[in-house]
Design an enzyme around this catalytic site. Structure first.
Site, PDB file in Angstrom:
ATOM      1  N   HIS A  80       0.264 -13.842  -9.450  1.00 38.44           N
ATOM      2  CA  HIS A  80      -0.798 -13.614 -10.449  1.00 38.44           C
ATOM      3  C   HIS A  80      -0.603 -14.539 -11.654  1.00 38.44           C
ATOM      4  CE1 HIS A  80      -2.420  -9.824  -8.679  1.00 38.44           C
ATOM      5  NE2 HIS A  80      -1.176  -9.651  -8.274  1.00 38.44           N
TER       6      HIS A  80
ATOM      7  N   ASN B 274      -6.188  -4.289  -8.375  1.00 39.97           N
ATOM      8  CA  ASN B 274      -6.774  -5.458  -7.726  1.00 39.97           C
ATOM      9  C   ASN B 274      -8.247  -5.199  -7.463  1.00 39.97           C
ATOM     10  OD1 ASN B 274      -4.472  -7.122  -7.473  1.00 39.97           O
ATOM     11  ND2 ASN B 274      -3.831  -6.073  -5.609  1.00 39.97           N
TER      12      ASN B 274
END
Ligand code: HEM
Length: 505
Positions: A55, A127
């Site tokens: 990420h 997510n």
């Protein structure tokens, strides 16, 4: 204003010249005495901090959660009481790409939100997909090694990626999602996001339910094809960041409706599969969405590094009324994030303004690198103390959680209720024909450079999920249907063994 225009060194002294080094003679070498030059060069060399291990590429914005419905029978969390309005900060990210990666890659998107509640910070680190690839923490670092760069070539490798995914059949549902049209969202505004895990809520009477968090976009779902994404990436690698920033800048605040799904402790005991397995969904028909409120993003950060790069989220940050669950994957995350941030940002990272709670923070942690908040002055640094300082608050204790069974390394695949293909098959069956065609096309394109044994493994999984899904993938991948049918009869370990070699054909 005049002061604002004056250039100073790092301790506020005026700088006389920022263009010409001090040299020994007009054509001579630079002297050590140009301390301003030394300071400038030394700072520059230390400006890069470690990127997030995954990420790494992301964009953020501030917003607020407004609770419009009453879910107080499930939770006493003040942030979730009717009428509550809570400031928040969200960071969107891709997972596999490094800090400089392009935004429009096929990948899941991270959505991490920090709610600055009146009871301390609550971080929901989720997510844009309702489930995840894997379910045991042991597999997490390996997943990232498989999707990131190959140790020999230094390049991303579809072979590594698909090899890992297909050796763990629980990945199947998430693979189906990522290879579908949803694998490349048109923007962060055009996607839902989820907490994914099973969490818990408990009310004023300390009664617990299990819960999942959903945020559904009010902008509508929009996605890109591979071809559209390739074109955008060729022109602008920061397209999603640009879209988010510019939309907020012109007042078009993106909104999501927040929902929860709730499962009672008794329902969980009788559920047909493990409700704490992050690779499984709770069907909406069985556990309907319950509306909670509206989440809106409405303010851009002033400084990318200070607010987005230094933002630190962790699932370990919960507030009274919201808790964890026996989900073994969630349990692993509770350690990992704080640990990563102590390395990435330092032990005092929660003092950085974007991370700092909006309520009084009264703990006995002291000192550490970059302590900049006064370090609690003369207040006692130990507890218990007789000075009446900060005592624990037993009234916020969670209800006890009943657990059963002996301590052991249980493989979920040995659980007779475990079905790794149900969710993927169900997803296929609700897809329209154009979505099915895209899924097959995207999978075949993504697997183009992958060896046949891995293609066989994935085709077997697809066949187990749905005969039509399997058949169309066999065709698209150019596999022998009889061979797939033969492999389908094997159990998972046998299938993995039979497809180890590249010349399985
Ligand atoms: C055991 C499994 C997992 C582990 C060990 C893990 C670990 C990590 C670590 C170490 C980071 C970097 C943190 C930082 O440097 O600030 C990270 C980032 C992130 N993870 Fe996970 N992760 C796991 C699973 C998940 C799952 C299941 C989700 C979604 C539900 C998720 C969502 C995210 C997001 C959104 C970020 C970026 C946060 C940000 O924007 O700063 N991770 N993860």
């Amino acid at each position: 204003m005049d002061d604002y225009k004056k250039l100073t060194n790092e301790v506020g002294a005026p700088v006389a010249d920022n263009e010409n080094s001090i040299t020994a003679g007009p054509r001579g070498p630079v002297v050590m005495q140009d301390v301003w030059l030394m300071e400038k060069m030394a700072h520059f060399n230390r400006e890069v901090i470690p990127e997030r291990r995954m990420h790494a590429k992301g964009w953020g914005a501030y917003g607020k959660l407004t609770v419009t419905h009453d879910i107080s029978k499930y939770t006493k969390a003040k942030v979730l009481q009717p009428g509550a309005v809570t400031e928040a900060f969200t960071r969107f990210s891709t997972v596999a790409g490094e800090r400089g990666a392009a935004d429009c890659e096929r990948d899941i998107r991270g959505v991490a939100t920090k709610f600055y509640t009146s009871e301390g910070n609550w971080d929901l680190v989720g997510n844009n997909t309702p489930t995840f690839f894997i379910r045991d923490v042991h597999n997490f670092s390996d997943l990232n090694r498989a999707v990131k760069r190959d140790p020999k070539t230094g390049r991303r490798s579809a072979q590594n990626n698909w090899d890992f995914w297909t050796l763990l059949p629980e990945c199947f549902h998430q693979i189906t999602v990522v290879m579908s049209d949803r694998g490349i969202p048109a923007s962060f505004r055009n996607m839902h996001f989820y907490g994914e895990h099973t969490f818990s809520l408990y009310n004023e009477k300390n009664e617990r339910v299990w819960c999942k968090f959903h945020f559904r976009t009010q902008q509508g779902i929009k996605n890109l094809t591979n071809e559209e994404a390739a074109e955008i990436n060729g022109i602008d690698r920061e397209s999603h960041g640009k879209d988010l920033f510019e939309t907020i800048e012109r007042g078009g605040f993106p909104k999501w409706t927040m929902y929860i799904q709730v499962m009672t402790e008794e329902q969980a005991i009788n559920h047909y599969e493990n409700p704490f397995d992050i690779t499984k969904i709770w069907p909406h028909a069985e556990y309907p969405l319950i509306e909670v409120g509206m989440y809106e993003l409405n303010r851009n950060p002033e400084n990318y590094f200070a607010e987005v790069e230094q933002a630190a989220f962790t699932p370990a940050h919960v507030v009274p009324g919201i808790g964890f669950s026996p989900d073994r994957f969630l349990q692993g995350r509770l350690f990992s994030y704080g640990d990563a941030q102590r390395y990435r940002l330092g032990i005092n990272h929660n003092q950085i303004p974007v991370n700092r709670a909006k309520v009084a923070v009264n703990e006995y942690h002291r000192d550490g690198a970059m302590r900049v908040d006064g370090n609690y002055g003369a207040a006692p640094a130990y507890t218990p103390n007789s000075a009446g300082f900060w005592t624990a608050q037993p009234e916020v204790a969670e209800p006890p959680m009943a657990l059963e069974g002996a301590m052991w390394r249980y493989d979920p695949k040995d659980d007779p209720t475990d079905d790794c293909f149900r969710a993927g098959g169900n997803l296929w069956r609700v897809m329209t024909e154009d979505k099915k065609a895209l899924l097959i096309h995207n999978t075949a394109t993504d697997m183009a450079s992958v060896t046949k044994n891995i293609k066989y493994r994935h085709a077997v999984h697809a066949l187990k999920a749905d005969p039509e899904y399997g058949r169309r993938l066999i065709e698209a991948l150019g596999l022998c249907p009889d061979k797939v049918a033969e492999l389908e009869k094997l159990n998972n370990n046998e299938l993995n063994r039979a497809t180890l070699s590249a010349d399985v054909d």
